[in-house]
Scaffold this motif. Structure first.
Motif, short mmCIF file in Angstrom:
data_model
loop_
_atom_site.label_atom_id
_atom_site.label_comp_id
_atom_site.label_asym_id
_atom_site.label_seq_id
_atom_site.Cartn_x
_atom_site.Cartn_y
_atom_site.Cartn_z
N ASN A 108 -23.23 -46.75 -59.33
CA ASN A 108 -22.21 -46.03 -60.10
C ASN A 108 -22.32 -46.34 -61.58
O ASN A 108 -22.40 -47.51 -61.99
N PHE A 133 -21.45 -35.60 -65.81
CA PHE A 133 -21.84 -35.82 -64.42
C PHE A 133 -23.27 -35.35 -64.17
O PHE A 133 -24.10 -36.08 -63.59
N ASN A 134 -23.58 -34.14 -64.58
CA ASN A 134 -24.90 -33.57 -64.31
C ASN A 134 -26.01 -34.36 -64.99
O ASN A 134 -27.09 -34.57 -64.41
N SER A 137 -26.27 -37.75 -63.06
CA SER A 137 -26.77 -37.52 -61.71
C SER A 137 -28.25 -37.13 -61.72
O SER A 137 -29.02 -37.56 -60.85
N SER A 138 -28.65 -36.34 -62.70
CA SER A 138 -30.05 -35.91 -62.79
C SER A 138 -30.99 -37.09 -63.01
O SER A 138 -32.17 -37.01 -62.66
N TYR A 141 -28.54 -41.67 -61.07
CA TYR A 141 -27.36 -42.52 -60.93
C TYR A 141 -26.22 -41.74 -60.28
O TYR A 141 -26.26 -40.51 -60.19
N VAL A 142 -25.19 -42.47 -59.84
CA VAL A 142 -24.04 -41.84 -59.19
C VAL A 142 -22.86 -41.91 -60.14
O VAL A 142 -22.33 -42.99 -60.40
N PRO A 143 -22.43 -40.77 -60.69
CA PRO A 143 -21.36 -40.78 -61.69
C PRO A 143 -20.00 -41.11 -61.08
O PRO A 143 -19.66 -40.67 -59.98
#
Length: 219
Positions: A108, A133-134, A137-138, A141-143
């Motif tokens: 996270n 987030f995008n 995440s890209s 990692y987990v936002p």
């Protein structure tokens, strides 16, 4: 160099802390010996980690103490105005800075949402958060989203209009995330602990079975 450890979901009722101060290996060992289970330190808003924010050496020392580790990105000064382009920029910086520290994919990284200027439309906040987030995440990692004071969004908007599935409740008066709830809660601490100022944090399983994802030293 990548940090040595494994990414795993946090057990509920683990007590940790977040700090905007460098946590030396000695201080980390003191916290670990007092029953703290994890530490959250800061990523810079700009590209590249600034002095005083989490460094690879500091991160390795925290993990070696037995504390699990996560990172949250700084937020702009109170009265800032979010936008989609700003979310993409800050999200890219968060991911790049996390990689610079050595975080592996799957952990996270937290977006600090607070202090938004009065009169900002909820749609602008939503666009900012989803762009952040995008970008994160890209990068693998987990936002996660830290919900602080003056975040604009309602509990329903936090749940329905954002892409996030990991939420951290600040010690301010903030709305409950509809349906899901929070995976971590923060408590204000007025006096220094082990010589530094902190807020305490406690993990929990949210209403949909979700938990925070942290990096911990392999045993």
């Amino acid at each position: 160099m990548p940090l040595t450890g494994i990414v795993t979901s946090a057990p509920p009722r683990s007590r940790g802390f977040d700090a905007d101060t460098v946590v030396s290996s000695t201080i980390a060992q003191e916290f670990s010996g007092q029953g703290y289970g994890f530490c959250i330190r800061y990523l810079s808003l700009g590209a590249g980690q600034a002095s005083g924010d989490l460094s690879p050496t500091e991160a390795a020392g925290i993990l070696s103490s037995g504390l699990a580790l996560m990172a949250v990105q700084h937020v702009d000064e109170p009265g800032w105005s979010p936008s989609q382009s700003l979310g993409q920029t800050y999200g890219n910086n968060a991911a790049g800075n996390a990689a610079q520290v050595g975080f592996p994919a799957g952990v996270n990284l937290w977006c600090d949402l607070e202090g938004v200027a009065g009169g900002v439309a909820a749609s602008d906040v939503i666009d900012y958060c989803n762009a952040w987030f995008n970008a994160v995440s890209s990068a693998g990692y987990v936002p996660g989203l830290y919900v602080g004071a003056n975040a604009v969004l309602t509990g329903q908007q936090l749940y329905s209009d954002l892409l996030f599935q990991h939420y951290w409740q600040s010690c301010s008066d903030v709305p409950e995330v509809s349906c899901r709830g929070y995976q971590m809660t923060q408590s204000f601490v007025s006096d220094p602990v082990n010589g530094i100022y902190i807020d305490e944090d406690t993990t929990q399983t949210d209403n949909e079975g979700g938990r925070v994802l942290w990096l911990v030293k392999a045993r």
